[in-house]
Scaffold this active site. Structure first.
Site, PDB file in Angstrom:
ATOM      1  N   THR A  59       0.840  -1.207   0.000  1.00 13.96           N
ATOM      2  CA  THR A  59       0.000   0.000   0.000  1.00 13.96           C
ATOM      3  C   THR A  59       0.874   1.255   0.000  1.00 13.96           C
ATOM      4  OG1 THR A  59      -1.702  -1.222   1.189  1.00 13.96           O
ATOM      5  CG2 THR A  59      -1.930   1.158   1.146  1.00 13.96           C
ATOM      6  N   LYS A  86       7.343  10.330  21.169  1.00 15.83           N
ATOM      7  CA  LYS A  86       7.622  11.179  22.338  1.00 15.83           C
ATOM      8  C   LYS A  86       6.335  11.576  23.047  1.00 15.83           C
ATOM      9  CE  LYS A  86      11.722  13.284  20.234  1.00 15.83           C
ATOM     10  NZ  LYS A  86      12.213  14.524  19.635  1.00 15.83           N
ATOM     11  N   ARG A 108      -2.440   5.666   7.228  1.00 15.36           N
ATOM     12  CA  ARG A 108      -2.809   4.340   7.755  1.00 15.36           C
ATOM     13  C   ARG A 108      -2.648   4.390   9.259  1.00 15.36           C
ATOM     14  NH1 ARG A 108      -0.989  -1.572   5.737  1.00 15.36           N
ATOM     15  NH2 ARG A 108      -2.637  -1.038   4.298  1.00 15.36           N
ATOM     16  N   HIS A 136     -10.683   0.098   4.184  1.00 17.11           N
ATOM     17  CA  HIS A 136      -9.461   0.158   3.373  1.00 17.11           C
ATOM     18  C   HIS A 136      -9.951   0.378   1.935  1.00 17.11           C
ATOM     19  CE1 HIS A 136      -5.534  -0.427   1.902  1.00 17.11           C
ATOM     20  NE2 HIS A 136      -5.230  -1.597   2.406  1.00 17.11           N
TER      21      HIS A 136
HETATM   22  C1  NCD Z   1      -4.259  -5.539   3.986  1.00 11.50           C
HETATM   23  C2  NCD Z   1      -4.294  -4.510   5.093  1.00 11.50           C
HETATM   24  O1  NCD Z   1      -3.279  -3.959   5.478  1.00 11.50           O
HETATM   25  O2  NCD Z   1      -5.389  -4.276   5.560  1.00 11.50           O
HETATM   26  N1  NCD Z   1      -3.100  -5.535   3.215  1.00 11.50           N
HETATM   27  C3  NCD Z   1      -2.914  -4.616   2.258  1.00 11.50           C
HETATM   28  O3  NCD Z   1      -3.247  -3.447   2.380  1.00 11.50           O
HETATM   29  N2  NCD Z   1      -2.375  -5.060   1.119  1.00 11.50           N
HETATM   30  C4  NCD Z   1      -4.615  -6.884   4.458  1.00 11.50           C
HETATM   31  C5  NCD Z   1      -3.752  -7.529   5.479  1.00 11.50           C
HETATM   32  O4  NCD Z   1      -2.899  -6.905   6.121  1.00 11.50           O
HETATM   33  O5  NCD Z   1      -3.953  -8.730   5.683  1.00 11.50           O
END
Ligand code: NCD
Length: 316
Positions: A59, A86, A108, A136
């Site tokens: 990602t 910190k 994220r 996501h």
């Molecule tokens: C996913 C996530 O991070 O939610 N992966 C990703 O973005 N390719 C799925 C996962 O971590 O299993």
């Protein structure tokens, strides 16, 4: 209507026509990427900051590549080394970054809802790259584009989502997107990994892989999210693979031309047999990664267009 959103926080607020607009644009970017055509004018002069408070390989890499292909100045914040360590709060970090006047913020975060909260505090476009167990959106969009290209359509397909659904933001966003596009969705998982309130999702629920996979067009496997479990969800990985791991025998219950998907990272031999994952006649896992760059290019292009239109309106 085309695409009117200011942020991309989830699939939930999107209208089917907005999804189609984004996928159409992503499809053309996918073709351009294959031919090596760059579009460095699209985000030229804009600054993109990637803030990843959780680990990520594909990602983060694809958001970075997407921004660079479109000519943005891309900065990756190393959150491990940031002032969060910190004791600075998420909001303080966001306000600090906001003062540097970024145009696109890709975030994220391990907590559901954290990215929505952050979007309320900044005045740039925010893209959710995964928040806790919540959403996501770019993953669901790249999955949708992969399905549409493989099957020639994105409606009236029978799609099985299998495995650790309870902890999966990928599953949540996919259920919403594929439902909006009028597909039949089946969820297959042991009761411990099925989310509560599943009855409201408008899906069919199965505990048994052989029954759930019968005649489906698409098999979407999910990673066991061990980092979100506090023990006791599965008896053992060996037993889990035996009952829920995708192998040739279980896949034989799906349609003969069914495609196999996985968002990555994969636990080979736990949720999926390595041979199936690598079978180029069935698995579209590498296409998913390829479409990830195209979808993120399209998402940032559309948000930047909306942002420029809004800024112009303010100046006039
Ligand atoms: C996913 C996530 O991070 O939610 N992966 C990703 O973005 N390719 C799925 C996962 O971590 O299993």
């Amino acid at each position: 209507m085309t695409f009117r959103a200011k942020h991309l926080l989830g699939i939930e607020p999107l209208h089917p026509t907005e999804i189609t607009t984004l996928l159409d644009l992503a499809d053309s970017y996918a073709e351009h990427n294959r031919r090596g055509v760059a579009h460095r004018d699209v985000l030229a002069g804009l600054t993109q900051i990637n803030m990843f408070f959780e680990n990520s390989t594909r990602t983060q890499a694809s958001f970075e590549l997407a921004g660079k292909r479109l000519g943005a100045d891309v900065m990756n914040m190393g959150m491990q080394a940031s002032s969060i360590k910190k004791g600075e709060t998420l909001i303080d970090t966001a306000l600090t970054l906001n003062a540097m006047r970024p145009d696109l913020l890709v975030v994220r975060h391990p907590h559901s809802g954290a990215v929505d909260l952050l979007a309320q505090k900044v005045n740039c476009a925010v893209l959710n790259a995964g928040d806790g167990k919540h959403e996501h959106p770019t993953q669901a969009l790249l999955d949708a584009l992969t399905i549409r290209r493989a099957k020639g359509r994105l409606h009236r397909l029978s799609i099985a989502i299998c495995g650790d659904i309870a902890h999966s933001r990928v599953a949540r966003s996919n259920i919403m997107l594929l439902g909006k596009m009028e597909n039949r969705i089946r969820l297959i998982a042991p009761p411990t990994l099925m989310p509560s309130g599943v009855a409201d999702f408008g899906v069919e629920v199965f505990e048994n892989m052989e029954e759930g996979l019968k005649d489906v067009d698409v098999v979407m496997m999910l990673r066991l999210q061990k980092e979100r479990m506090d023990g006791g969800f599965i008896p053992s990985e060996r037993e889990y693979f035996h009952r829920y791991g995708l192998d040739a025998a279980k896949l034989a219950h799906a349609k003969s031309d069914a495609i196999v998907m996985h968002p990555g990272p994969m636990n080979r031999g736990v949720e999926i047999d390595g041979t199936i994952a690598d079978d180029i006649n069935r698995s579209v896992i590498q296409e998913q990664v390829e479409m990830g760059v195209a979808v993120r290019m399209a998402a940032m292009d559309l948000l930047a267009q909306n942002m420029r239109a809004e800024r112009k309106a303010v100046i006039v």
